[in-house]
Design a protein around this motif. Structure first.
Motif, PDB file in Angstrom:
ATOM      1  N   LEU A 102       0.859  -1.174   0.000  1.00  0.00           N
ATOM      2  CA  LEU A 102       0.000   0.000   0.000  1.00  0.00           C
ATOM      3  C   LEU A 102       0.901   1.230   0.000  1.00  0.00           C
ATOM      4  O   LEU A 102       1.777   1.361   0.857  1.00  0.00           O
ATOM      5  N   PRO A 103       0.744   2.154  -0.954  1.00  0.00           N
ATOM      6  CA  PRO A 103       1.647   3.309  -1.017  1.00  0.00           C
ATOM      7  C   PRO A 103       1.510   4.207   0.213  1.00  0.00           C
ATOM      8  O   PRO A 103       0.439   4.287   0.820  1.00  0.00           O
ATOM      9  N   PRO A 104       2.571   4.902   0.590  1.00  0.00           N
ATOM     10  CA  PRO A 104       2.480   5.862   1.703  1.00  0.00           C
ATOM     11  C   PRO A 104       1.403   6.911   1.428  1.00  0.00           C
ATOM     12  O   PRO A 104       1.150   7.290   0.275  1.00  0.00           O
ATOM     13  N   GLY A 105       0.765   7.364   2.499  1.00  0.00           N
ATOM     14  CA  GLY A 105      -0.228   8.428   2.380  1.00  0.00           C
ATOM     15  C   GLY A 105      -1.460   8.051   1.602  1.00  0.00           C
ATOM     16  O   GLY A 105      -2.120   8.907   0.996  1.00  0.00           O
ATOM     17  N   SER A 106      -1.830   6.749   1.619  1.00  0.00           N
ATOM     18  CA  SER A 106      -2.972   6.311   0.815  1.00  0.00           C
ATOM     19  C   SER A 106      -3.843   5.326   1.580  1.00  0.00           C
ATOM     20  O   SER A 106      -3.475   4.833   2.643  1.00  0.00           O
ATOM     21  N   TRP A 107      -5.014   5.047   1.006  1.00  0.00           N
ATOM     22  CA  TRP A 107      -5.939   4.078   1.584  1.00  0.00           C
ATOM     23  C   TRP A 107      -6.601   3.278   0.463  1.00  0.00           C
ATOM     24  O   TRP A 107      -6.634   3.698  -0.694  1.00  0.00           O
ATOM     25  N   MET A 108      -7.129   2.100   0.825  1.00  0.00           N
ATOM     26  CA  MET A 108      -7.900   1.261  -0.098  1.00  0.00           C
ATOM     27  C   MET A 108      -9.161   0.793   0.612  1.00  0.00           C
ATOM     28  O   MET A 108      -9.104   0.373   1.776  1.00  0.00           O
ATOM     29  N   ARG A 109     -10.281   0.861  -0.088  1.00  0.00           N
ATOM     30  CA  ARG A 109     -11.564   0.430   0.471  1.00  0.00           C
ATOM     31  C   ARG A 109     -12.068  -0.787  -0.309  1.00  0.00           C
ATOM     32  O   ARG A 109     -12.149  -0.751  -1.543  1.00  0.00           O
ATOM     33  N   PHE A 110     -12.400  -1.848   0.411  1.00  0.00           N
ATOM     34  CA  PHE A 110     -12.912  -3.082  -0.190  1.00  0.00           C
ATOM     35  C   PHE A 110     -14.382  -3.236   0.197  1.00  0.00           C
ATOM     36  O   PHE A 110     -14.721  -3.216   1.381  1.00  0.00           O
ATOM     37  N   ARG A 111     -15.237  -3.403  -0.828  1.00  0.00           N
ATOM     38  CA  ARG A 111     -16.678  -3.479  -0.594  1.00  0.00           C
ATOM     39  C   ARG A 111     -17.183  -4.914  -0.787  1.00  0.00           C
ATOM     40  O   ARG A 111     -16.583  -5.699  -1.539  1.00  0.00           O
ATOM     41  N   PRO A 112     -18.289  -5.270  -0.151  1.00  0.00           N
ATOM     42  CA  PRO A 112     -18.813  -6.644  -0.262  1.00  0.00           C
ATOM     43  C   PRO A 112     -19.153  -7.054  -1.693  1.00  0.00           C
ATOM     44  O   PRO A 112     -19.117  -8.240  -2.021  1.00  0.00           O
ATOM     45  N   ASP A 113     -19.482  -6.067  -2.549  1.00  0.00           N
ATOM     46  CA  ASP A 113     -19.839  -6.415  -3.926  1.00  0.00           C
ATOM     47  C   ASP A 113     -18.618  -6.575  -4.830  1.00  0.00           C
ATOM     48  O   ASP A 113     -18.756  -6.753  -6.053  1.00  0.00           O
ATOM     49  N   GLY A 114     -17.422  -6.500  -4.251  1.00  0.00           N
ATOM     50  CA  GLY A 114     -16.204  -6.715  -5.015  1.00  0.00           C
ATOM     51  C   GLY A 114     -15.528  -5.449  -5.505  1.00  0.00           C
ATOM     52  O   GLY A 114     -14.405  -5.498  -6.018  1.00  0.00           O
ATOM     53  N   ARG A 115     -16.199  -4.313  -5.383  1.00  0.00           N
ATOM     54  CA  ARG A 115     -15.578  -3.068  -5.827  1.00  0.00           C
ATOM     55  C   ARG A 115     -14.432  -2.672  -4.896  1.00  0.00           C
ATOM     56  O   ARG A 115     -14.490  -2.896  -3.695  1.00  0.00           O
ATOM     57  N   VAL A 116     -13.401  -2.080  -5.478  1.00  0.00           N
ATOM     58  CA  VAL A 116     -12.245  -1.605  -4.718  1.00  0.00           C
ATOM     59  C   VAL A 116     -12.008  -0.144  -5.072  1.00  0.00           C
ATOM     60  O   VAL A 116     -12.000   0.228  -6.250  1.00  0.00           O
ATOM     61  N   GLU A 117     -11.824   0.672  -4.056  1.00  0.00           N
ATOM     62  CA  GLU A 117     -11.613   2.111  -4.251  1.00  0.00           C
ATOM     63  C   GLU A 117     -10.277   2.496  -3.610  1.00  0.00           C
ATOM     64  O   GLU A 117      -9.942   2.019  -2.536  1.00  0.00           O
TER      65      GLU A 117
ATOM     66  N   GLY B 213      -7.588   5.811  -2.574  1.00  0.00           N
ATOM     67  CA  GLY B 213      -7.532   7.243  -2.325  1.00  0.00           C
ATOM     68  C   GLY B 213      -6.177   7.649  -1.789  1.00  0.00           C
ATOM     69  O   GLY B 213      -5.447   6.831  -1.213  1.00  0.00           O
ATOM     70  N   ARG B 214      -5.857   8.915  -1.989  1.00  0.00           N
ATOM     71  CA  ARG B 214      -4.586   9.451  -1.490  1.00  0.00           C
ATOM     72  C   ARG B 214      -4.902  10.634  -0.591  1.00  0.00           C
ATOM     73  O   ARG B 214      -5.655  11.528  -0.990  1.00  0.00           O
ATOM     74  N   PHE B 215      -4.319  10.662   0.618  1.00  0.00           N
ATOM     75  CA  PHE B 215      -4.622  11.757   1.530  1.00  0.00           C
ATOM     76  C   PHE B 215      -3.407  12.637   1.819  1.00  0.00           C
ATOM     77  O   PHE B 215      -3.527  13.654   2.507  1.00  0.00           O
ATOM     78  N   TRP B 216      -2.248  12.284   1.270  1.00  0.00           N
ATOM     79  CA  TRP B 216      -1.022  13.070   1.507  1.00  0.00           C
ATOM     80  C   TRP B 216      -0.049  12.761   0.401  1.00  0.00           C
ATOM     81  O   TRP B 216       0.130  11.609   0.032  1.00  0.00           O
ATOM     82  N   ASN B 217       0.591  13.797  -0.146  1.00  0.00           N
ATOM     83  CA  ASN B 217       1.493  13.599  -1.271  1.00  0.00           C
ATOM     84  C   ASN B 217       2.735  14.460  -1.085  1.00  0.00           C
ATOM     85  O   ASN B 217       2.638  15.685  -0.966  1.00  0.00           O
ATOM     86  N   LEU B 218       3.900  13.828  -1.058  1.00  0.00           N
ATOM     87  CA  LEU B 218       5.149  14.549  -0.838  1.00  0.00           C
ATOM     88  C   LEU B 218       5.409  15.598  -1.917  1.00  0.00           C
ATOM     89  O   LEU B 218       5.978  16.660  -1.638  1.00  0.00           O
ATOM     90  N   LYS B 219       5.000  15.310  -3.136  1.00  0.00           N
ATOM     91  CA  LYS B 219       5.187  16.275  -4.215  1.00  0.00           C
ATOM     92  C   LYS B 219       4.470  17.579  -3.882  1.00  0.00           C
ATOM     93  O   LYS B 219       5.021  18.681  -4.070  1.00  0.00           O
ATOM     94  N   ASP B 220       3.249  17.486  -3.366  1.00  0.00           N
ATOM     95  CA  ASP B 220       2.485  18.681  -3.001  1.00  0.00           C
ATOM     96  C   ASP B 220       3.123  19.396  -1.815  1.00  0.00           C
ATOM     97  O   ASP B 220       3.167  20.627  -1.766  1.00  0.00           O
ATOM     98  N   VAL B 221       3.606  18.632  -0.848  1.00  0.00           N
ATOM     99  CA  VAL B 221       4.248  19.222   0.327  1.00  0.00           C
ATOM    100  C   VAL B 221       5.490  19.998  -0.090  1.00  0.00           C
ATOM    101  O   VAL B 221       5.747  21.112   0.398  1.00  0.00           O
ATOM    102  N   ALA B 222       6.277  19.421  -1.007  1.00  0.00           N
ATOM    103  CA  ALA B 222       7.488  20.102  -1.477  1.00  0.00           C
ATOM    104  C   ALA B 222       7.126  21.389  -2.226  1.00  0.00           C
ATOM    105  O   ALA B 222       7.801  22.414  -2.074  1.00  0.00           O
ATOM    106  N   ALA B 223       6.062  21.341  -3.039  1.00  0.00           N
ATOM    107  CA  ALA B 223       5.641  22.536  -3.777  1.00  0.00           C
ATOM    108  C   ALA B 223       5.175  23.629  -2.818  1.00  0.00           C
ATOM    109  O   ALA B 223       5.488  24.816  -3.002  1.00  0.00           O
TER     110      ALA B 223
END
Length: 644
Positions: free
Chosen positions: A201-216, A218-228
């Motif tokens: 799982l990449p740093p600063g991210s999340w994954m959501r697993f649903r009963p119907d098989g869908r996977v989502e 998301g990213r909540f923190w990005n070093l590129k943005d912090v540096a900018a």
């Protein structure tokens, strides 16, 4: 700090989760637990191994289940007191004092929006009984690991890769691209995984697993943005108070209900943290290492112990000295097992031995100076790349003459090594190259031609892919500051891929938690608000951090020559491990399988033995890769200890 594992809609999830959790017993010897719940036509199972640090009572036990949420959590939350107060003011009633409960209630109130508010190191899985959804999350900077493997609608996850191998009966296919990457870097980048089906799982991210098989995702923190954002702050004239920010981070990282100690190498980073920690915890313990006298002399290693003793005496620190005179082969095999992936940095051995000694003395928590070099441009490569820009202005005939002269110099004789010659040869190997290529070459093991000559010809395309990936990551920014471009590259690749990875595996192998106050979101934000010309001033790297440390440390410590948290590899290779190197080159699995070419390895051994070039680091990594590969392809995966 703990080990977490679980399954979601996986066959025999209960049995598999118990197996995963048992494999992680070293990460949490203080307790174990499991939780299960139906999900559609399957079930979720969460497992946990506990290393009790905060709230030692049963109210801190996991998996923690409350009000329809179940959480298995690995990490420490350093702003837990503030979040607890905010949640309590909103009506939340807490049963205990653990940060685990703070994470659970923060999730209940804010969901994924809580993630950027968490200041600490963490990886967790949280299940909602109402929706049947499982979410996995990992901290902003990748301090804590989280591996996962998906087959069809099923998922398994764990803190360590070796645990996932148990879920598949030890049958996971080696990813040859990851092995090529490990040869280049001497570690596997966080973007890749040594087994084909598994992923990180990449740093600063999340994954959501649903009963119907869908996977989502998301990213909540990005070093590129912090540096900018840091660049904009610097351009606006903001000057972060580095001394105050590092001091505040160190104080927060001391939060614990059990004893805390520090790594103390005698260098700037660990000395600064130790001095700050000693202010808050008078008489705090510290651990340092030394090497056999003959090894240190051969390697021309600096006398770090002298500086560590000086810091300990000045600040009233209880210093424990550990001499590393190891059975190197035993440790090589032991660390290959614990590191999960082929990581060729012998500093992992140092970390393991220090943490083992601390644990025997009853210490569960250690502070490390990890991360300061990456964020504040403290490595020799940072200065060397700056010098290379000036070197390129020297007339080409002079450069060619200098290169030929240095090329003829030996890096070692039978009695000692010559560090200055090694550094000169290393510098000249990249000094004429374009920026990204030079930066990569300044810290990786091979150039493109050398790597192509070493591996199976069928992997030529893979070599190109690995090099392209480095270029893409390095160039993925809008920074106009060369030094901060290097720091960003390190923070995105070198830090999570190598230093944080081996620190987590080595320390947890000894059932010990290592905290990294420099790798803190507020310190990182401040670091990228510092222009590069304040990080490297003249020939001084980490200049802004050194300036901050002078208010606490004597100048002799702050401005001493940089030491290395490493090992006397040349001595080990020429003595302890020479027979093993010959065996691996002549009849190793990597050679027999065709992955590595015998003639290229033999040439490296011959040139190293003759003192023409220093291949000790390369050959050490070949040994780690060989023994990792034997375990990975033996049919039992990484679930059993390797034997020679």
């Amino acid at each position: 700090m703990c080990g977490i594992a679980g399954t979601y809609r996986w066959p025999d999830g209960k049995v598999v989760t118990d197996r995963l959790t048992d494999t992680l017993a070293h990460r949490g010897p203080d307790g174990a637990g499991r939780y299960g719940h139906p999900v559609g036509d399957g079930e979720v199972q969460l497992g946990h191994r506990r290393l009790a640090i905060i709230d030692l009572s049963e109210t801190g036990a996991q998996p923690m289940v409350s009000g329809g949420l179940a959480l298995t959590y690995n990490g420490e939350l350093y702003n837990a007191p503030e979040l607890r107060a905010e949640l309590a003011a909103a009506g939340v009633r807490f049963r205990g004092t653990s940060d685990t409960e703070v994470v659970l209630e923060a999730w209940r109130r804010w969901g994924t929006d809580c993630l950027p508010r968490l200041r600490g190191m963490f990886a967790f899985g949280i299940f909602d009984e109402r929706t049947g959804e499982l979410v996995l999350a990992r901290d902003q900077l990748g301090i804590k690991p989280l591996f996962l493997l998906r087959r069809g609608a099923g998922l398994v996850f764990a803190s360590e890769l070796k645990a996932l191998a148990t879920a598949t009966g030890g049958k996971l296919e080696v990813d040859h691209a990851a092995l090529v990457a490990s040869l280049l870097y001497y570690w596997v980048p966080d973007s890749r995984c040594a087994f084909r089906e598994a992923e990180k799982l990449p740093p600063g991210s999340w994954m959501r697993f649903r009963p119907d098989g869908r996977v989502e995702r998301g990213r909540f923190w990005n070093l590129k943005d912090v540096a900018a954002e840091g660049r904009e702050r610097a351009q606006a004239g903001e000057q972060p108070d580095i001394a105050a920010i590092v001091e505040e981070s160190t104080r927060r990282h001391l939060l614990s209900d059990v004893p805390v100690a520090t790594f103390l190498s005698g260098g700037l980073d660990s000395s600064y943290l130790t001095a700050l920690a000693a202010r808050d915890r008078p008489g705090i313990s510290a651990y340092t290492i030394g090497f056999r006298a003959e090894d240190a002399k051969f390697e021309a290693m600096p006398d770090d112990l002298r500086y560590a003793r000086q810091v300990a005496e000045r600040f009233g620190v209880d210093l424990h000295e550990i001499e590393i005179a190891p059975n190197v082969l035993d440790l090589l095999l032991q660390m290959t097992y614990h590191l999960d992936e082929p990581i060729g940095d012998p500093a992992a051995i140092n970390t393991f031995l220090i943490c083992s000694a601390a644990r025997e003395a009853g210490v569960k928590v250690m502070l490390s100076g990890m991360g300061a070099d990456e964020l504040f441009a403290g490595y020799r490569k940072h200065l060397a790349n700056l010098i290379a820009l000036r070197y390129q202005r020297v007339p080409r005939p002079l450069r060619r003459g200098l290169s030929r002269a240095v090329d003829r110099l030996p890096v070692a004789t039978a009695r000692r090594g010559y560090r200055s010659v090694r550094f000169a040869k290393r510098f000249l190997s990249f000094a004429d190259l374009p920026e990204e290529t030079a930066f990569r070459r300044s810290y990786t093991m091979y150039d493109q031609d050398e790597l192509l000559a070493l591996v199976d010809p069928d992997l030529a395309g893979t070599v190109e892919d690995v090099l392209t990936e480095h270029a893409d990551i390095y160039q993925d920014n809008d920074l106009d500051d060369f030094v901060n471009r290097m720091c960003l590259g390190d923070a995105r690749m070198f830090l999570p891929g190598l230093n944080l990875a081996y620190t987590d595996r080595s320390s947890m192998a000894a059932s010990t938690e290592v905290r990294v106050p420099y790798v803190d979101v507020e310190v990182v934000k401040a670091a990228f608000a510092v222009p590069g010309d304040r990080k490297i001033v003249g020939r001084q790297g980490k200049a802004v951090l050194k300036e901050a440390a002078t208010s606490v440390l004597p100048r002799e410590i702050v401005y001493r020559p940089k030491g290395l948290f490493s090992a006397p590899l040349r001595a080990w290779m020429s003595r302890d491990l020479a027979p093993l190197v010959r065996e691996v080159v002549n009849d190793g699995e990597l050679v027999r399988s065709g992955l590595l070419r015998r003639d290229a390895l033999a040439r490296m051994v011959a040139e190293d033995a003759a003192g023409q070039r220093d291949f000790s680091k390369h050959l050490w990594h070949v040994l780690t890769l060989e023994y990792w590969y034997r375990g990975a392809t033996s049919g039992s995966g990484q679930s059993t200890r390797l034997t020679a």
